[in-house]
Design a protein around this motif. Structure first.
Motif, PDB file in Angstrom:
ATOM      1  N   VAL A  93       0.877  -1.170   0.000  1.00  0.00           N
ATOM      2  CA  VAL A  93       0.000   0.000   0.000  1.00  0.00           C
ATOM      3  C   VAL A  93       0.911   1.216   0.000  1.00  0.00           C
ATOM      4  CG1 VAL A  93      -1.799   1.267   1.238  1.00  0.00           C
ATOM      5  CG2 VAL A  93      -1.783  -1.241   1.262  1.00  0.00           C
ATOM      6  N   CYS A  94       0.748   2.088  -0.982  1.00  0.00           N
ATOM      7  CA  CYS A  94       1.698   3.184  -1.130  1.00  0.00           C
ATOM      8  C   CYS A  94       1.043   4.382  -1.797  1.00  0.00           C
ATOM      9  CB  CYS A  94       2.930   2.733  -1.917  1.00  0.00           C
ATOM     10  SG  CYS A  94       2.542   1.970  -3.516  1.00  0.00           S
ATOM     11  N   ALA A  95       1.747   5.509  -1.703  1.00  0.00           N
ATOM     12  CA  ALA A  95       1.288   6.758  -2.317  1.00  0.00           C
ATOM     13  C   ALA A  95       2.510   7.608  -2.605  1.00  0.00           C
ATOM     14  CB  ALA A  95       0.314   7.491  -1.392  1.00  0.00           C
ATOM     15  N   SER A  96       2.318   8.643  -3.405  1.00  0.00           N
ATOM     16  CA  SER A  96       3.433   9.535  -3.724  1.00  0.00           C
ATOM     17  C   SER A  96       3.746  10.436  -2.525  1.00  0.00           C
ATOM     18  CB  SER A  96       3.087  10.392  -4.940  1.00  0.00           C
ATOM     19  OG  SER A  96       2.075  11.336  -4.592  1.00  0.00           O
ATOM     20  N   TRP A 148      -9.439  -3.957   0.104  1.00  0.00           N
ATOM     21  CA  TRP A 148      -8.029  -4.301   0.141  1.00  0.00           C
ATOM     22  C   TRP A 148      -7.802  -5.317   1.249  1.00  0.00           C
ATOM     23  CZ3 TRP A 148      -5.592   1.298  -0.195  1.00  0.00           C
ATOM     24  CH2 TRP A 148      -5.778   1.790  -1.505  1.00  0.00           C
ATOM     25  N   ARG A 149      -6.786  -6.113   1.072  1.00  0.00           N
ATOM     26  CA  ARG A 149      -6.495  -7.192   2.014  1.00  0.00           C
ATOM     27  C   ARG A 149      -5.352  -6.780   2.942  1.00  0.00           C
ATOM     28  NH1 ARG A 149      -3.217 -11.660   1.523  1.00  0.00           N
ATOM     29  NH2 ARG A 149      -2.839 -11.174  -0.665  1.00  0.00           N
ATOM     30  N   PHE A 150      -5.550  -7.036   4.247  1.00  0.00           N
ATOM     31  CA  PHE A 150      -4.535  -6.720   5.250  1.00  0.00           C
ATOM     32  C   PHE A 150      -4.426  -7.872   6.242  1.00  0.00           C
ATOM     33  CE2 PHE A 150      -6.130  -2.602   3.794  1.00  0.00           C
ATOM     34  CZ  PHE A 150      -4.957  -1.893   3.593  1.00  0.00           C
ATOM     35  N   THR A 151      -3.421  -7.784   7.119  1.00  0.00           N
ATOM     36  CA  THR A 151      -3.287  -8.684   8.253  1.00  0.00           C
ATOM     37  C   THR A 151      -3.302  -7.845   9.517  1.00  0.00           C
ATOM     38  OG1 THR A 151      -1.985 -10.281   6.978  1.00  0.00           O
ATOM     39  CG2 THR A 151      -1.857 -10.416   9.389  1.00  0.00           C
ATOM     40  N   ASP A 152      -4.220  -8.153  10.418  1.00  0.00           N
ATOM     41  CA  ASP A 152      -4.372  -7.399  11.665  1.00  0.00           C
ATOM     42  C   ASP A 152      -4.308  -8.375  12.829  1.00  0.00           C
ATOM     43  OD1 ASP A 152      -4.845  -5.519  13.581  1.00  0.00           O
ATOM     44  OD2 ASP A 152      -6.925  -5.115  13.005  1.00  0.00           O
ATOM     45  N   GLN A 153      -3.225  -8.272  13.632  1.00  0.00           N
ATOM     46  CA  GLN A 153      -3.008  -9.166  14.767  1.00  0.00           C
ATOM     47  C   GLN A 153      -3.064 -10.636  14.334  1.00  0.00           C
ATOM     48  OE1 GLN A 153      -5.847  -8.010  17.780  1.00  0.00           O
ATOM     49  NE2 GLN A 153      -4.745  -6.128  18.279  1.00  0.00           N
ATOM     50  N   GLU A 201      -4.562 -11.987  11.876  1.00  0.00           N
ATOM     51  CA  GLU A 201      -5.769 -12.400  11.161  1.00  0.00           C
ATOM     52  C   GLU A 201      -5.942 -11.592   9.882  1.00  0.00           C
ATOM     53  OE1 GLU A 201      -7.726 -14.880  12.070  1.00  0.00           O
ATOM     54  OE2 GLU A 201      -6.562 -15.295  13.893  1.00  0.00           O
ATOM     55  N   ARG A 202      -6.452 -12.247   8.872  1.00  0.00           N
ATOM     56  CA  ARG A 202      -6.731 -11.547   7.613  1.00  0.00           C
ATOM     57  C   ARG A 202      -7.926 -10.613   7.791  1.00  0.00           C
ATOM     58  NH1 ARG A 202      -7.776 -13.874   1.472  1.00  0.00           N
ATOM     59  NH2 ARG A 202      -9.157 -12.189   0.799  1.00  0.00           N
ATOM     60  N   ARG A 203      -7.809  -9.402   7.252  1.00  0.00           N
ATOM     61  CA  ARG A 203      -8.905  -8.441   7.265  1.00  0.00           C
ATOM     62  C   ARG A 203      -9.064  -7.817   5.887  1.00  0.00           C
ATOM     63  NH1 ARG A 203      -9.284  -3.955  11.725  1.00  0.00           N
ATOM     64  NH2 ARG A 203     -11.205  -3.666  10.512  1.00  0.00           N
ATOM     65  N   ASP A 204     -10.276  -7.819   5.402  1.00  0.00           N
ATOM     66  CA  ASP A 204     -10.594  -7.157   4.144  1.00  0.00           C
ATOM     67  C   ASP A 204     -11.258  -5.830   4.462  1.00  0.00           C
ATOM     68  OD1 ASP A 204      -9.587  -9.285   2.721  1.00  0.00           O
ATOM     69  OD2 ASP A 204     -11.534 -10.247   2.446  1.00  0.00           O
ATOM     70  N   ILE A 205     -10.658  -4.736   4.013  1.00  0.00           N
ATOM     71  CA  ILE A 205     -11.144  -3.397   4.309  1.00  0.00           C
ATOM     72  C   ILE A 205     -11.746  -2.788   3.049  1.00  0.00           C
ATOM     73  CG2 ILE A 205     -10.516  -1.084   5.101  1.00  0.00           C
ATOM     74  CD1 ILE A 205     -10.357  -3.215   7.268  1.00  0.00           C
ATOM     75  N   ALA A 232       2.614  -2.090   9.043  1.00  0.00           N
ATOM     76  CA  ALA A 232       2.323  -3.001  10.155  1.00  0.00           C
ATOM     77  C   ALA A 232       1.155  -3.928   9.845  1.00  0.00           C
ATOM     78  CB  ALA A 232       2.027  -2.196  11.414  1.00  0.00           C
ATOM     79  N   PHE A 233       0.381  -3.583   8.828  1.00  0.00           N
ATOM     80  CA  PHE A 233      -0.786  -4.394   8.456  1.00  0.00           C
ATOM     81  C   PHE A 233      -0.599  -5.082   7.108  1.00  0.00           C
ATOM     82  CE2 PHE A 233      -2.139  -0.775  11.025  1.00  0.00           C
ATOM     83  CZ  PHE A 233      -2.816  -1.406  12.069  1.00  0.00           C
ATOM     84  N   ALA A 234       0.644  -5.235   6.691  1.00  0.00           N
ATOM     85  CA  ALA A 234       0.926  -5.831   5.379  1.00  0.00           C
ATOM     86  C   ALA A 234       0.315  -7.231   5.281  1.00  0.00           C
ATOM     87  CB  ALA A 234       2.431  -5.897   5.147  1.00  0.00           C
ATOM     88  N   PRO A 235      -0.372  -7.543   4.189  1.00  0.00           N
ATOM     89  CA  PRO A 235      -0.969  -8.877   4.045  1.00  0.00           C
ATOM     90  C   PRO A 235       0.093  -9.942   3.825  1.00  0.00           C
ATOM     91  CG  PRO A 235      -1.198  -7.648   2.014  1.00  0.00           C
ATOM     92  CD  PRO A 235      -0.628  -6.683   3.021  1.00  0.00           C
TER      93      PRO A 235
END
Length: 297
Positions: A165-168, A197-202, A204-208, A255-258
């Motif tokens: 996940v990135c931006a300029s 978007w897919r992430f990992t939170d603690q 666990e997989r999380r879709d936001i 910190a939430f990289a999938p």
């Protein structure tokens, strides 16, 4: 007596239901077939066949023994064919499919080298984001990225890919950097084919679910929009890794990289993997691990 003695004769008699036809199949004599079966029955201490003047049929014990012997002979044939195929040079036509962008950047250059290495092969490489049915389309090998869906296919791992996940820097200077997943709702997100978007939170997989003003089914187009400062994007490493390394894009929410996703070679579940498919899988595996893909085992 060798433990294999009589096995071929037993299978031949069981399948032809005749000592005469079994002898013809094996290029032997009826007397020899009969002798081998008798010795086998004496060794096993069971009767394998019911014999009459008109028919030869398996007993219950014979049927059990035949099924195991048939599997043993099939395994022997497969072992011999596997060695013969491994030693033979790949020939013929090989049909391959791969995702468009990943295929253009990584698979196509490797396939070009593969084609040069095996001059007797004819390659048909289809780059498409459509999930083609390998069995119906007559495709020998598919390269797929991410979660596998078709359980009918055999899968071999080739490499991994990561999502960023990135931006300029310009966008982050104007709108700030998100530090939690909840803060994404305050940002303009550049959308692909999915609205989450897919992430990992603690762990666990999380879709936001994310929203934004621009949606496009092209990774390069979304990368270009991110470079122009239009918003935050989530893309695979092969789109943005060089931009991140050069500072043109900045990662956020690290910190939430999938979890990394697999890059797979898929093929129909044939009993014998052909030399051309085996050679191609090994070639791609070596190429991707040697540095063509950033994420390796």
């Amino acid at each position: 007596m060798a433990r294999w003695d009589g096995i071929e004769e037993c299978v031949a008699v069981a399948e032809t239901r005749s000592f005469t036809r079994a002898a013809e199949r094996l290029g032997s004599s009826v007397a020899n077939i009969s002798r081998q079966i008798s010795r086998l029955e004496d060794r096993l201490d069971v009767q394998l066949f019911q014999r009459t003047t008109r028919s030869v049929t398996l007993t219950d014990d014979g049927r059990i023994y035949y099924n195991h012997c048939r599997a043993l002979l099939d395994g022997l044939v497969e072992a011999e064919q596997a060695i013969g195929e491994r030693l033979s040079e790949p020939t013929g036509r090989l049909r391959i499919t791969a995702p468009l962008s990943y295929g253009e950047r990584y698979i196509a250059p490797l396939i070009a080298g593969f084609t040069m290495h095996y001059p007797r092969l004819e390659i048909d490489l289809q780059l498409t984001n459509q999930r083609l049915d390998l069995i119906e389309s007559g495709i020998d090998l598919a390269i797929r990225v991410g979660v596998l869906e078709d359980e009918r296919l055999v899968a071999r791992p080739l490499a991994h890919r990561a999502q960023f996940v990135c931006a300029s820097p310009d966008y982050l200077a104007r709108f700030g950097q998100p530090h939690t997943l909840a803060e994404l709702k305050n940002h303009s997100c550049l959308l692909g084919t999915l609205d989450h978007w897919r992430f990992t939170d603690q762990g666990e997989r999380r879709d936001i679910r994310v929203t934004g003003r621009l949606r496009c089914n092209s990774g390069p187009a979304l990368r270009d929009a991110a470079l122009k400062g239009l918003g935050i994007v989530q893309l695979p490493d092969y789109y943005v890794k060089e931009d991140i390394q050069a500072g043109r894009l900045v990662t956020v929410l690290d910190a939430f990289a999938p979890a990394e996703e697999g890059v797979w070679a898929l093929y129909p579940p044939n009993r014998h993997l052909s030399p051309k498919v085996r050679a191609c899988i090994e070639w791609l595996g070596r190429g991707l691990k040697d540095g063509v893909a950033w994420n390796q085992y």
